[in-house]
Enzyme design. Structure first.
Site, PDB file in Angstrom:
ATOM      1  N   GLY A  78       2.300   2.498   4.751  1.00 55.48           N
ATOM      2  CA  GLY A  78       2.566   3.794   4.137  1.00 55.48           C
ATOM      3  C   GLY A  78       1.707   4.043   2.920  1.00 55.48           C
ATOM      4  O   GLY A  78       0.475   4.064   2.986  1.00 55.48           O
ATOM      5  N   ASP A  79       2.367   4.221   1.767  1.00 59.81           N
ATOM      6  CA  ASP A  79       1.637   4.453   0.513  1.00 59.81           C
ATOM      7  C   ASP A  79       1.653   3.210  -0.375  1.00 59.81           C
ATOM      8  O   ASP A  79       1.526   3.307  -1.589  1.00 59.81           O
ATOM      9  CB  ASP A  79       2.228   5.647  -0.235  1.00 59.81           C
ATOM     10  N   GLU A  80       1.784   2.044   0.240  1.00 57.95           N
ATOM     11  CA  GLU A  80       1.795   0.777  -0.483  1.00 57.95           C
ATOM     12  C   GLU A  80       0.474   0.035  -0.261  1.00 57.95           C
ATOM     13  O   GLU A  80       0.021  -0.117   0.877  1.00 57.95           O
ATOM     14  CB  GLU A  80       2.946  -0.111  -0.018  1.00 57.95           C
TER      15      GLU A  80
END
Length: 238
Positions: free
Chosen positions: A143-145
């Site tokens: 994801g946004d990690e």
């Protein structure tokens, strides 16, 4: 020669630098039946597999690299970190594991659409790459990690901490800058900075860095939280 001993050989691949560039070929050979007193003869087949090698390289990239950001994907990233940890068992040095999470990224997708969210992630990946050394493992975890591992910071713990803080603060500041590629978006990221030395289980390191990242979010987002792995003292915020 394998074809002489076993009667046939298949799949020998080799490259040649020709006038139109490097080309790849595959060689197969088979021994022809002949009388015992005759010199053995062989039939060889050579085919150009340059296009096949190109497709194999593309598939390998898809298997190990994130198609959106071009960064190593979770599989390759964790493998590279594991390799570092194996070296740490032999030659311990101070390192910092950075767990990076974009703040309020779901709101970007909800408000502007997933296409815009994808653009943001691609730009963020470029900025992250510019903040760390080429030798430091960096990749998109999910994801946004994102996760980065800062290697061989210093033999001295205090110096290693200062270097890690400087890199993490630069990273936070760089990500906070307006996205000219995506007007109207002002991103920020929270970063957990885990200092460690020697070999430790990777899941434990990731869990500790993840906890530090959430501590940074709780302190106001767009910040970092630093801690020494295995110590009970509270992390430092910045």
């Amino acid at each position: 020669m394998l074809a002489e001993r076993q009667g046939q050989a298949h799949g020998l691949r080799y490259a040649l630098d020709l006038a139109d560039g490097r080309r790849w070929f595959e060689l197969s050979a088979a021994r022809k039946d002949a009388a015992a007193d005759r010199t053995p003869r062989f039939v060889a087949l050579v085919r150009d597999i340059t296009e096949l090698k190109r497709r194999e390289a593309e598939l390998s990239e898809l298997a190990f690299y994130d198609a959106l950001t071009g960064l190593p994907n979770r599989r390759l990233l964790l493998d590279r970190i594991e390799q570092v940890l194996l070296r740490q068992a032999r030659e311990p040095t101070w390192c910092a594991l950075l767990f990076i999470d974009l703040d309020d990224f779901k709101a970007v997708n909800d408000r502007h659409g997933h296409g815009t969210g994808d653009q943001v992630l691609a730009v963020v990946a470029q900025r992250l790459r510019a903040c760390v050394r080429e030798t430091d493992p960096l990749g998109r975890l999910a994801g946004d990690e994102f996760v980065a591992l800062l290697l061989d910071l210093s033999p001295d713990a205090a110096t290693a901490r200062r270097v890690a803080q400087r890199v993490a603060r630069t990273l936070v500041r760089t990500l906070r800058a307006p996205l000219h590629e995506v007007p109207g978006i002002m991103p920020s990221a929270s970063v957990g900075v885990l200092m460690f030395r020697g070999q430790h289980p990777l899941p434990a390191l990731l869990a500790a860095a993840d906890t530090l990242m959430y501590r940074a979010k709780g302190a106001g987002k767009g910040r970092l939280s630093l801690h020494w792995f295995g110590r009970e003292t509270p992390g430092a915020h910045g």
